[in-house]
Design a protein around this motif. Structure first.
Motif, PDB file in Angstrom:
ATOM      1  N   ASP A  33       0.136  -3.791   3.968  1.00  9.45           N
ATOM      2  CA  ASP A  33      -1.074  -3.388   3.246  1.00  9.45           C
ATOM      3  C   ASP A  33      -0.753  -2.774   1.877  1.00  9.45           C
ATOM      4  O   ASP A  33       0.338  -2.251   1.667  1.00  9.45           O
ATOM      5  CB  ASP A  33      -1.843  -2.326   4.059  1.00  9.45           C
ATOM      6  CG  ASP A  33      -2.530  -2.926   5.281  1.00  9.45           C
ATOM      7  OD1 ASP A  33      -2.354  -4.129   5.544  1.00  9.45           O
ATOM      8  OD2 ASP A  33      -3.242  -2.169   5.963  1.00  9.45           O
ATOM      9  N   ASP A  34      -1.741  -2.834   1.009  1.00 10.21           N
ATOM     10  CA  ASP A  34      -1.792  -2.083  -0.263  1.00 10.21           C
ATOM     11  C   ASP A  34      -1.029  -2.689  -1.442  1.00 10.21           C
ATOM     12  O   ASP A  34      -1.093  -2.162  -2.539  1.00 10.21           O
ATOM     13  CB  ASP A  34      -1.329  -0.614  -0.106  1.00 10.21           C
ATOM     14  CG  ASP A  34      -2.181   0.165   0.880  1.00 10.21           C
ATOM     15  OD1 ASP A  34      -3.222  -0.362   1.312  1.00 10.21           O
ATOM     16  OD2 ASP A  34      -1.803   1.294   1.215  1.00 10.21           O
ATOM     17  N   HIS A  84      -7.773  -6.584   0.985  1.00  8.88           N
ATOM     18  CA  HIS A  84      -7.769  -5.189   1.454  1.00  8.88           C
ATOM     19  C   HIS A  84      -8.686  -4.347   0.563  1.00  8.88           C
ATOM     20  O   HIS A  84      -8.467  -3.155   0.391  1.00  8.88           O
ATOM     21  CB  HIS A  84      -6.326  -4.679   1.428  1.00  8.88           C
ATOM     22  CG  HIS A  84      -6.103  -3.387   2.168  1.00  8.88           C
ATOM     23  ND1 HIS A  84      -6.625  -3.125   3.406  1.00  8.88           N
ATOM     24  CD2 HIS A  84      -5.385  -2.274   1.828  1.00  8.88           C
ATOM     25  CE1 HIS A  84      -6.236  -1.910   3.797  1.00  8.88           C
ATOM     26  NE2 HIS A  84      -5.500  -1.371   2.849  1.00  8.88           N
ATOM     27  N   HIS A  88      -9.507   0.172  -2.558  1.00  6.26           N
ATOM     28  CA  HIS A  88      -9.166   0.955  -1.362  1.00  6.26           C
ATOM     29  C   HIS A  88     -10.256   1.956  -1.004  1.00  6.26           C
ATOM     30  O   HIS A  88      -9.992   3.147  -0.762  1.00  6.26           O
ATOM     31  CB  HIS A  88      -7.812   1.670  -1.547  1.00  6.26           C
ATOM     32  CG  HIS A  88      -7.053   1.794  -0.263  1.00  6.26           C
ATOM     33  ND1 HIS A  88      -7.124   2.898   0.543  1.00  6.26           N
ATOM     34  CD2 HIS A  88      -6.230   0.934   0.385  1.00  6.26           C
ATOM     35  CE1 HIS A  88      -6.354   2.716   1.610  1.00  6.26           C
ATOM     36  NE2 HIS A  88      -5.799   1.528   1.545  1.00  6.26           N
ATOM     37  N   PRO A 118      -9.689  -0.761   4.354  1.00  7.46           N
ATOM     38  CA  PRO A 118      -8.812   0.371   4.063  1.00  7.46           C
ATOM     39  C   PRO A 118      -9.024   1.481   5.103  1.00  7.46           C
ATOM     40  O   PRO A 118     -10.170   1.733   5.496  1.00  7.46           O
ATOM     41  CB  PRO A 118      -9.274   0.829   2.681  1.00  7.46           C
ATOM     42  CG  PRO A 118      -9.825  -0.410   2.047  1.00  7.46           C
ATOM     43  CD  PRO A 118     -10.458  -1.175   3.171  1.00  7.46           C
TER      44      PRO A 118
HETATM   45 ZN    ZN Z   1      -4.522   0.445   2.781  1.00  8.63          ZN
END
Ligand code: ZN
Length: 205
Positions: A33-34, A84, A88, A118
C-alpha cells in the motif's frame, strides 16, 4: 491490542469484499500500500523478482501521478495495480461524495477497479456506491504492522511466520516510514514461505 489476523465477524460486515482467498493450495497474496515511492518500489520489485513472486500494489493516486515511471515498472514486472484513493482519505471521517470523488480521481492514474480503502475504513454507503460504480473492494486477512515502529522487527517476523496461512492477503507498505521494518520483513516472508513450497501471486481478477 494489535490484530494481525482479521477475525471472521469483522469480515462479515462487508460480505461483498475480499478478505482472503479460499484455497488449500500454498499460495499467498502480497499487497503493498501507499506507493509508488522512489527507491523503495524499485527495491521491492527486485526482491520479488528473485522469488518469481507476483504481488498487488495499491497505489495512491497522488504518487501514481508523480511517478509514472515506477507505475510502468510495476506493470512491466507482471504485478497488479490497485487504487488506494488519491489522498489517503479516511472514509469514516469523509463525506461520501468527497470520498468517491477522491477514488475516481485516483482511478485516472491507477487505471484499475480494484480498491483498498485507506486504513481499511469506509462507510457502508461508500462501499455500496463504489460497488455500483464497478469497484471491487479488497481488504486483507493479515496485517504485517510494518508501519508500527514500536514493535521490534523480530516480533513482526515471528508473527508472520506463525500466523500467515494459505490464501492470506498480506498487507505491507511501499513507503519510507514502513521501510525500516519492511526491508527486513519482506525478505524473511519470501524466503521462509518459498522454502515451504508457497507461491506468491497477484490477487486473481
Ligand atoms: Zn494506506
Amino acid at each position: 491490542m494489535r490484530i494481525f489476523k482479521y477475525p471472521k465477524w469483522l469480515r462479515r460486515l462487508y460480505p461483498d469484499s475480499i478478505w482472503g482467498i479460499f484455497t488449500s493450495n500454498p499460495i499467498l497474496y502480497l499487497t503493498f500500500d501507499d506507493g509508488p515511492c522512489p527507491e523503495i518500489t524499485d527495491w521491492i520489485l527486485q526482491e520479488l523478482r528473485q522469488y518469481n513472486a507476483k504481488a498487488t500494489f495499491f497505489c495512491l493516486g497522488k504518487n501514481s501521478k508523480n511517478y509514472p515511471l515506477l507505475m510502468s515498472k510495476i506493470i512491466a514486472d507482471g504485478h497488479l495495480v490497485g487504487n488506494h484513493s488519491m489522498r489517503h482519505l479516511n472514509g469514516r471521517k469523509s463525506g461520501t461524495k468527497a470520498f468517491l470523488a477522491d477514488v475516481e480521481e485516483a482511478a485516472r492514474y491507477t487505471s484499475t477497479t480494484l480498491f483498498r480503502p485507506p486504513y481499511g475504513k469506509l462507510k457502508f454507503k461508500q462501499h455500496n456506491l463504489l460497488k455500483k460504480a464497478g469497484y471491487q473492494t479488497i481488504f486483507w486477512s493479515y496485517l504485517s504492522y510494518d508501519f508500527d515502529l514500536k514493535i521490534p522487527v523480530e516480533k513482526l517476523v515471528e508473527q508472520a511466520k506463525k500466523k500467515i496461512k494459505a490464501g492470506d492477503i498480506i498487507v505491507l507498505h511501499d513507503s519510507e516510514k514502513a521501510f525500516v521494518n519492511m526491508r527486513v520483513l519482506l525478505p524473511e516472508i519470501l524466503t521462509y514461505f518459498s522454502e515451504k513450497g508457497f507461491q506468491f501471486k497477484a490477487i486473481p481478477r
